[in-house]
Design an enzyme around this catalytic site. Structure first.
Site, PDB file in Angstrom:
ATOM      1  N   LYS A  22       0.845  -1.096  -0.111  1.00 38.28           N
ATOM      2  CA  LYS A  22      -0.052   0.197   0.333  1.00 38.28           C
ATOM      3  C   LYS A  22       0.909   1.082   0.207  1.00 38.28           C
ATOM      4  CE  LYS A  22      -1.586   1.535   4.050  1.00 38.28           C
ATOM      5  NZ  LYS A  22      -1.730   3.187   4.090  1.00 38.28           N
ATOM      6  N   ASN A  23       1.772   1.493   1.091  1.00 33.44           N
ATOM      7  CA  ASN A  23       2.637   2.497   1.131  1.00 33.44           C
ATOM      8  C   ASN A  23       4.003   2.578   0.501  1.00 33.44           C
ATOM      9  OD1 ASN A  23       1.025   3.176   2.994  1.00 33.44           O
ATOM     10  ND2 ASN A  23       2.256   2.715   5.006  1.00 33.44           N
ATOM     11  N   ARG A  93      -5.012  10.740   3.818  1.00 31.20           N
ATOM     12  CA  ARG A  93      -4.135  11.108   4.219  1.00 31.20           C
ATOM     13  C   ARG A  93      -3.564  11.165   3.114  1.00 31.20           C
ATOM     14  NH1 ARG A  93      -1.366  14.156   8.057  1.00 31.20           N
ATOM     15  NH2 ARG A  93       1.172  13.649   7.656  1.00 31.20           N
ATOM     16  N   CYS A 117      -5.696   8.265   9.175  1.00 32.11           N
ATOM     17  CA  CYS A 117      -5.927   7.631  10.722  1.00 32.11           C
ATOM     18  C   CYS A 117      -6.247   8.804  11.768  1.00 32.11           C
ATOM     19  CB  CYS A 117      -4.946   6.958  10.879  1.00 32.11           C
ATOM     20  SG  CYS A 117      -4.836   5.613   9.487  1.00 32.11           S
ATOM     21  N   ARG A 122      -0.512  14.302  13.120  1.00 30.70           N
ATOM     22  CA  ARG A 122      -0.118  14.469  11.389  1.00 30.70           C
ATOM     23  C   ARG A 122      -0.416  15.599  11.349  1.00 30.70           C
ATOM     24  NH1 ARG A 122      -1.977   8.275   9.157  1.00 30.70           N
ATOM     25  NH2 ARG A 122       0.101   9.119   8.643  1.00 30.70           N
ATOM     26  N   ASP A 304       3.422   0.591  12.366  1.00 31.35           N
ATOM     27  CA  ASP A 304       2.333  -0.673  11.638  1.00 31.35           C
ATOM     28  C   ASP A 304       2.243  -1.480  12.336  1.00 31.35           C
ATOM     29  OD1 ASP A 304       1.620   2.007  10.149  1.00 31.35           O
ATOM     30  OD2 ASP A 304       3.523   1.205   8.542  1.00 31.35           O
ATOM     31  N   ARG A 397      -9.528  -0.159   3.505  1.00 32.75           N
ATOM     32  CA  ARG A 397      -8.184   1.088   3.704  1.00 32.75           C
ATOM     33  C   ARG A 397      -6.924  -0.013   3.022  1.00 32.75           C
ATOM     34  NH1 ARG A 397      -7.412   4.758   7.369  1.00 32.75           N
ATOM     35  NH2 ARG A 397      -5.222   5.230   6.341  1.00 32.75           N
TER      36      ARG A 397
HETATM   37  N1  EPU Z   1       5.195  14.770  10.938  1.00 30.96           N
HETATM   38  C1  EPU Z   1       5.594  15.836  11.321  1.00 30.96           C
HETATM   39  N2  EPU Z   1       4.742  16.950  10.355  1.00 30.96           N
HETATM   40  C2  EPU Z   1       5.137  16.176   9.120  1.00 30.96           C
HETATM   41  C3  EPU Z   1       5.159  15.627   9.198  1.00 30.96           C
HETATM   42  C4  EPU Z   1       4.972  14.124   9.861  1.00 30.96           C
HETATM   43  O1  EPU Z   1       5.647  16.309  12.267  1.00 30.96           O
HETATM   44  O2  EPU Z   1       5.125  16.924   8.323  1.00 30.96           O
HETATM   45  C5  EPU Z   1       5.687  13.815  12.237  1.00 30.96           C
HETATM   46  C6  EPU Z   1       4.178  12.911  12.339  1.00 30.96           C
HETATM   47  O3  EPU Z   1       3.415  13.549  13.498  1.00 30.96           O
HETATM   48  C7  EPU Z   1       5.348  11.845  13.223  1.00 30.96           C
HETATM   49  C8  EPU Z   1       6.062  11.519  12.049  1.00 30.96           C
HETATM   50  O4  EPU Z   1       6.536  12.837  11.764  1.00 30.96           O
HETATM   51  O5  EPU Z   1       4.962  11.935  14.590  1.00 30.96           O
HETATM   52  C9  EPU Z   1       6.689  10.345  11.732  1.00 30.96           C
HETATM   53  O6  EPU Z   1       5.365   9.968  10.753  1.00 30.96           O
HETATM   54  P1  EPU Z   1       6.115  10.163   9.207  1.00 30.96           P
HETATM   55  O7  EPU Z   1       5.504  11.332   8.867  1.00 30.96           O
HETATM   56  O8  EPU Z   1       7.292   8.869   8.868  1.00 30.96           O
HETATM   57  O9  EPU Z   1       4.514   9.238   8.377  1.00 30.96           O
HETATM   58  P2  EPU Z   1       3.590   9.057   7.387  1.00 30.96           P
HETATM   59  O10 EPU Z   1       4.935   9.490   6.296  1.00 30.96           O
HETATM   60  O11 EPU Z   1       2.616  10.040   7.626  1.00 30.96           O
HETATM   61  C10 EPU Z   1       3.988   6.444   7.415  1.00 30.96           C
HETATM   62  C11 EPU Z   1       2.823   5.535   6.466  1.00 30.96           C
HETATM   63  C12 EPU Z   1       1.935   5.404   8.160  1.00 30.96           C
HETATM   64  C13 EPU Z   1       3.111   4.896   8.437  1.00 30.96           C
HETATM   65  C14 EPU Z   1       4.304   5.723   8.931  1.00 30.96           C
HETATM   66  C15 EPU Z   1       6.047   5.466   9.828  1.00 30.96           C
HETATM   67  C16 EPU Z   1       2.490   6.195   4.272  1.00 30.96           C
HETATM   68  C17 EPU Z   1       1.093   6.872   3.498  1.00 30.96           C
HETATM   69  N3  EPU Z   1       2.287   6.416   5.463  1.00 30.96           N
HETATM   70  O12 EPU Z   1       3.285   7.718   7.386  1.00 30.96           O
HETATM   71  O13 EPU Z   1       1.475   4.498   7.459  1.00 30.96           O
HETATM   72  O14 EPU Z   1       2.781   4.324   9.478  1.00 30.96           O
HETATM   73  O15 EPU Z   1       4.792   6.255   7.863  1.00 30.96           O
HETATM   74  O16 EPU Z   1       6.702   3.886   9.551  1.00 30.96           O
HETATM   75  O17 EPU Z   1       3.414   5.856   3.735  1.00 30.96           O
HETATM   76  C18 EPU Z   1      -0.128   2.755   8.286  1.00 30.96           C
HETATM   77  O18 EPU Z   1      -0.241   2.206   6.692  1.00 30.96           O
HETATM   78  O19 EPU Z   1      -1.252   2.242   8.545  1.00 30.96           O
HETATM   79  C19 EPU Z   1       0.186   3.834   8.131  1.00 30.96           C
HETATM   80  C20 EPU Z   1      -0.223   5.323   9.118  1.00 30.96           C
END
Ligand code: EPU
Length: 418
Positions: A22-23, A93, A117, A122, A304, A397
């Protein structure tokens, strides 16, 4: 309303095939915008999030055709607007993944604050900061963000926090920027080198993806080529946990054990018996022992898989500390496990202690989010009696045909619309 009805405490056997990640699919689809040629993408998982991404891109003017199962032919040459439909952005998202490619190709993108989620705040500050570092101007009107530029310019970007989607977004944007971009403190999840491989095979010049420092030399344009989405390591890890929790022999096929090293380390500590092949992992009956985990960016323990691992620990002998460090709202589902008979104490929003083993009992539940929802399915599959789970959209999802896949292993699960 759609719900799952699960009768638990059955033994499973057989093989289960892992779908495409998915990701990664949610990044490769937006990445096709960087080229105006037709792209053929294989092994795309049939999940709701991918359908939402297709809807957002189609609304922009992209043509996305399902050629055969899991294969899409994508043409983005007719994209004719730069505003992402707000109602769709709020549902997904990952629609923020369109920002970098849109900005790089059209010099403009407008989007509402994305949904997703309920696992934490976020924010999107790091995306916005990163795009501005690459020369975009931002106009914010309370409802939407518009980013604009004549041409993105390469720059050095030091991320204050490791973020998967920020790393990927900036990497995509920088492929068509003027000059060189260096991203420091980049995320290293396996989906990132896979995305870089796709971009490089289309003519991008990216080095270091999969390490904390990524260098991108901007190019004029990208061409298109065929690409296979890698297996979903989170789905694979979930099925391995399913085999262990039900004391069953399940072969998880089409997986990449190298992407699961930290889970396999923790399962080793928990004395799980596994047969690990080149592209499969087989679970064998095990006497599980309590094991602590701390979630961490890759190659650490994946956030995850935290919820499925917690369910596993309800069946292990002793006390396990589960420490969630990435998201601040990702442990509240443990209250639902307690309603099923688990013995879990929340120390603070980032830490719980699981006391095992405990018998679980079927209940009427509502899935709070994708990964916690899947953890509730695991719990229901080992519980005595019947569990109903509502809000299954959250689970669909990210997991393809989960009901059919589990039924093939012998699970008593069905989806109803009552
Ligand atoms: N963060 C910030 N500011 C930003 C972006 C992120 O503070 O502008 C923070 C987040 O709040 C969090 C941390 O950085 O505390 C790390 O989050 P990250 O940005 O790495 O998460 P993400 O990129 O939004 C992806 C996956 C998630 C997975 C996380 C961590 C996708 C679409 N989503 O999210 O997947 O949990 O990396 O590995 O790639 C899921 O599949 O269920 C899922 C939530």
């Amino acid at each position: 309303m759609e719900k799952y009805i699960i009768n638990g405490a059955k033994e499973f056997s057989g093989e289960i095939k892992v779908s495409g990640a998915k990701n990664l699919a949610l990044k490769i689809l937006p990445a096709t915008i960087l080229s105006n040629q037709e792209c053929l993408i294989n092994n795309v998982p049939e999940i709701e999030d991918v359908q939402r991404m297709i809807e957002v891109m189609t609304d922009l003017g992209a043509q996305i055709k399902l050629q055969k199962e899991h294969q899409y032919l994508i043409s983005t040459k007719d994209i004719n607007k730069t505003t992402l439909r707000p109602d769709l952005v709020k549902k997904l998202r990952a629609s923020i993944m369109l920002a970098g490619p849109m900005l790089a190709r059209f010099g403009e993108v407008t989007l509402a604050h994305p949904g997703g989620c309920v696992i934490g705040q976020r924010p999107i500050d790091l995306f916005l900061e990163g795009f501005q570092k690459l020369g975009a101007q931002m106009i914010e009107n309370g409802q939407t963000y518009t980013l604009k530029t004549k041409k993105l310019k390469g720059n050095k970007i030091v991320l204050p926090k490791i973020s998967v989607t920020v790393t990927e977004n900036l990497m995509m944007a920088a492929t068509l920027a003027e000059g060189t971009t260096i991203i420091k403190n980049a995320a290293m999840e396996p989906e990132i080198p896979a995305l870089a491989q796709y971009l490089n095979q289309n003519g991008a010049k990216i080095k270091g993806a999969g390490t904390p420092i990524i260098t991108i030399e901007g190019v004029e344009k990208l061409k298109a080529s065929e690409f296979n989405i890698i297996p979903d390591r989170i789905e694979a890890g979930t099925f391995i946990i399913l085999g262990l929790i039900t004391n069953s022999q399940i072969t998880v096929k089409n997986c990449e054990p190298e992407h699961l090293e930290n889970l396999l380390y923790s399962l080793g500590k928990a004395q799980a018996n596994l047969e690990i092949g080149k592209d499969y992992i087989k679970t064998l009956p095990s006497q599980l022992k309590s094991t602590n985990i701390t979630t961490h960016e890759y190659p650490g323990f994946p956030t995850d898989l935290q919820a499925p691992f917690t369910v596993l620990m309800t069946q292990a002998q002793g006390l396990s500390l589960i420490h969630e460090t990435i998201f601040e709202g990702r442990l509240f589902y443990t209250d639902i496990l307690n309603q099923m008979g688990a013995n879990i104490i929340m120390c603070d929003p980032h830490r719980v202690v699981v006391m095992g083993p405990t018998e679980l009992y079927g209940r009427s539940l509502v899935s709070p989010d994708l990964r916690a929802g899947m953890a509730l399915i695991l719990a229901a599959l080992i519980a005595q009696g019947t569990t109903t789970i509502e809000n299954v959209y959250q689970i669909n999802r990210g997991y393809e045909n989960i009901v059919t896949k589990l039924q093939a292993l012998g699970a008593d699960i069905k989806q109803t619309n009552e």
